[in-house]
Design a protein around this motif. Structure first.
Motif, PDB file in Angstrom:
ATOM      1  N   LEU A   5       0.862  -1.187   0.000  1.00  0.00           N
ATOM      2  CA  LEU A   5       0.000   0.000   0.000  1.00  0.00           C
ATOM      3  C   LEU A   5       0.896   1.235   0.000  1.00  0.00           C
ATOM      4  N   ILE A   6       0.689   2.101  -0.976  1.00  0.00           N
ATOM      5  CA  ILE A   6       1.395   3.389  -0.967  1.00  0.00           C
ATOM      6  C   ILE A   6       0.389   4.498  -0.682  1.00  0.00           C
ATOM      7  N   THR A   7       0.671   5.239   0.368  1.00  0.00           N
ATOM      8  CA  THR A   7      -0.124   6.421   0.711  1.00  0.00           C
ATOM      9  C   THR A   7       0.673   7.642   0.298  1.00  0.00           C
ATOM     10  N   VAL A   8      -0.018   8.614  -0.311  1.00  0.00           N
ATOM     11  CA  VAL A   8       0.667   9.866  -0.605  1.00  0.00           C
ATOM     12  C   VAL A   8       0.145  10.950   0.331  1.00  0.00           C
ATOM     13  N   ALA A   9       1.083  11.685   0.897  1.00  0.00           N
ATOM     14  CA  ALA A   9       0.761  12.821   1.780  1.00  0.00           C
ATOM     15  C   ALA A   9       1.302  14.062   1.067  1.00  0.00           C
ATOM     16  N   PRO A  10       0.484  14.695   0.219  1.00  0.00           N
ATOM     17  CA  PRO A  10       1.047  15.634  -0.752  1.00  0.00           C
ATOM     18  C   PRO A  10       1.339  17.040  -0.236  1.00  0.00           C
ATOM     19  N   THR A  11       0.740  17.443   0.887  1.00  0.00           N
ATOM     20  CA  THR A  11       0.792  18.875   1.219  1.00  0.00           C
ATOM     21  C   THR A  11       1.288  19.155   2.638  1.00  0.00           C
ATOM     22  N   GLY A  12       0.679  18.532   3.639  1.00  0.00           N
ATOM     23  CA  GLY A  12       1.054  18.816   5.021  1.00  0.00           C
ATOM     24  C   GLY A  12       0.613  20.208   5.452  1.00  0.00           C
ATOM     25  N   ALA A  13       1.041  20.579   6.641  1.00  0.00           N
ATOM     26  CA  ALA A  13       0.653  21.876   7.201  1.00  0.00           C
ATOM     27  C   ALA A  13       1.856  22.752   7.515  1.00  0.00           C
ATOM     28  N   GLU A  14       3.040  22.270   7.225  1.00  0.00           N
ATOM     29  CA  GLU A  14       4.236  22.947   7.726  1.00  0.00           C
ATOM     30  C   GLU A  14       4.948  23.798   6.670  1.00  0.00           C
ATOM     31  N   THR A  15       4.830  23.438   5.399  1.00  0.00           N
ATOM     32  CA  THR A  15       5.614  24.140   4.375  1.00  0.00           C
ATOM     33  C   THR A  15       4.804  25.291   3.773  1.00  0.00           C
ATOM     34  N   ALA A  16       5.456  26.443   3.621  1.00  0.00           N
ATOM     35  CA  ALA A  16       4.784  27.610   3.043  1.00  0.00           C
ATOM     36  C   ALA A  16       4.840  27.534   1.516  1.00  0.00           C
ATOM     37  N   LYS A  17       3.744  27.934   0.888  1.00  0.00           N
ATOM     38  CA  LYS A  17       3.685  27.941  -0.578  1.00  0.00           C
ATOM     39  C   LYS A  17       4.802  28.819  -1.160  1.00  0.00           C
TER      40      LYS A  17
END
Ligand code: KMH
Ligand code: ZN
Length: 275
Positions: A5-17
Motif C-alpha cells: 500500500l502506498i499512501t501519498v501525503a502531498p501537502t502537510g501543514a508545515e511548508t509555506a507555498k
C-alpha cells in the motif's frame, strides 16, 4: 511477498507555498496531484488543506468540497488529517469527521514537534476514536514515538476495534522530538505493536525518508511518501512533484519484489467496503 500500500501525503501543514511553489495547496492542484499519484501507484491520500492565502485550514466547507472532489476524480482512499497544524484547536480537529472521509489520521499521543508541541491528550484521542467508530470512519493510527505504540494497546484494550475491524498504523519517524528515522527504531516499534494490528506503514521525515522506506520494504511494511514529509530527492535536489516520490517508491518496491495493491485490495486492507 506482501502486496504494498502506498499512501501519498502531498501537502502537510508545515511548508509555506512561497517557499515551495510546487506544493499542491489549491483544490485544483490537489486533485491533479491525486490523479497523477494514483496513476503512479498510490492508493490512499492523506490530506491537509489550505485557504485562499495557502495557509493551513480546517474549514469544514472546504474539507467537504475536498472529499467530494477527490472521490469524484479518483478511486483513492481519502484520509483527512485530524492532526492539522500545531496551532489548530482540539475542538476543530474533532469536527474534521463531519466531512465524512473514508479514513482519518489519529495520533496516539502528544509529541514535541521541532520547536512546537503537537498536542494529543488522552481524552482527545479517546473522543476522536469513539466518534470515528460511531461514524464508520476508519482511523490510521499515527505513531511518532514508542510510547504511542503502548498507548495504542491501551486504546484498543479499552475501546475495542475500529470500524471495519482492521487496525492500520503508520510510523511517522524522524520528527525532531519523536523517534528517530532508523531501521533500529522501526524494528523496535514493529515488535511492540499490539496483536490487533493488521497492517503497518512507515514514513521518514526529511533525510530519514530513504532509510525508513528501505527498512519498511524489507520488513513487509507499507509506505507513506509525499511532500508533507520530504522536499528533496537528494541533497540539493528539490522534489518537483509528489508523483516523483510515488514513482521512486514504486521503483524501490519493484526491486524489493513488492507488488502495489489494487484499489480494491487497498480498501480490503483498511477494512473499507469496496466502492
Ligand atoms: N501537522 C502535524 C502537526 C496528522 O496529519 O495527523 C500533524 C500531522 C499529523 O501532520
Ligand atoms: Zn499529516
Amino acid at each position: 511477498m506482501t502486496g504494498l500500500l502506498i499512501t501519498v501525503a502531498p501537502t502537510g501543514a508545515e511548508t509555506a507555498k512561497d517557499d515551495c511553489p510546487q506544493l499542491p495547496t489549491t483544490l485544483e492542484e490537489l486533485v491533479a496531484t491525486a490523479r497523477e499519484c494514483e496513476a503512479a501507484g498510490a492508493r490512499m491520500i492523506h490530506v491537509h488543506i489550505r485557504d485562499d492565502q495557502h495557509r493551513p485550514t480546517l474549514d469544514l466547507g472546504r474539507l467537504k468540497d475536498t472529499v467530494r472532489a477527490l472521490k469524484e476524480s479518483t478511486a483513492l482512499i481519502v484520509q483527512l488529517s485530524t492532526g492539522g497544524s500545531v496551532h489548530d484547536p482540539l475542538e476543530q480537529r474533532l469536527k474534521v469527521l463531519d466531512a465524512e472521509p473514508d479514513s482519518c489520521s489519529l495520533t496516539m499521543g502528544t509529541t514535541n514537534f521541532g520547536d512546537d508541541v503537537f498536542s494529543n491528550p488522552w481524552p482527545f484521542v479517546t473522543e476522536l476514536y469513539q466518534q470515528a467508530q460511531a461514524r464508520g470512519i476508519v482511523p490510521e493510527f499515527e505513531l511518532f514515538d514508542l510510547g504511542h505504540v503502548a498507548s495504542l494497546q491501551r486504546l484498543l484494550d479499552r475501546y475495542g476495534l475500529p470500524a471495519g475491524g482492521r487496525v492500520h498504523v503508520d510510523f511517522v519517524m524522524g520528527v525532531p522530538g519523536g523517534m528517530p528515522g532508523t531501521a533500529a527504531a522501526l524494528v523496535a516499534g514493529v515488535h511492540a505493536l499490539p496483536e490487533q494490528v493488521t497492517s503497518w506503514s512507515a514514513t521518514g521525515i526529511g533525510r530519514t525518508t530513504l532509510p525508513v522506506m528501505l527498512a519498511s520494504l524489507s520488513m513487509g511494511g507499507h509506505l507513506r511518501v509525499g511532500m508533507e514529509d520530504v522536499l528533496t530527492l537528494a541533497k540539493g535536489v528539490p522534489v518537483t512533484s509528489n508523483r516523483e516520490l510515488v514513482d521512486r517508491a514504486v521503483g524501490l518496491a519493484e526491486m524489493a519484489q513488492r507488488q502495489v495493491l489494487t484499489a480494491a485490495e487497498a480498501r480490503l486492507l483498511m477494512g473499507l467496503e469496496s466502492t
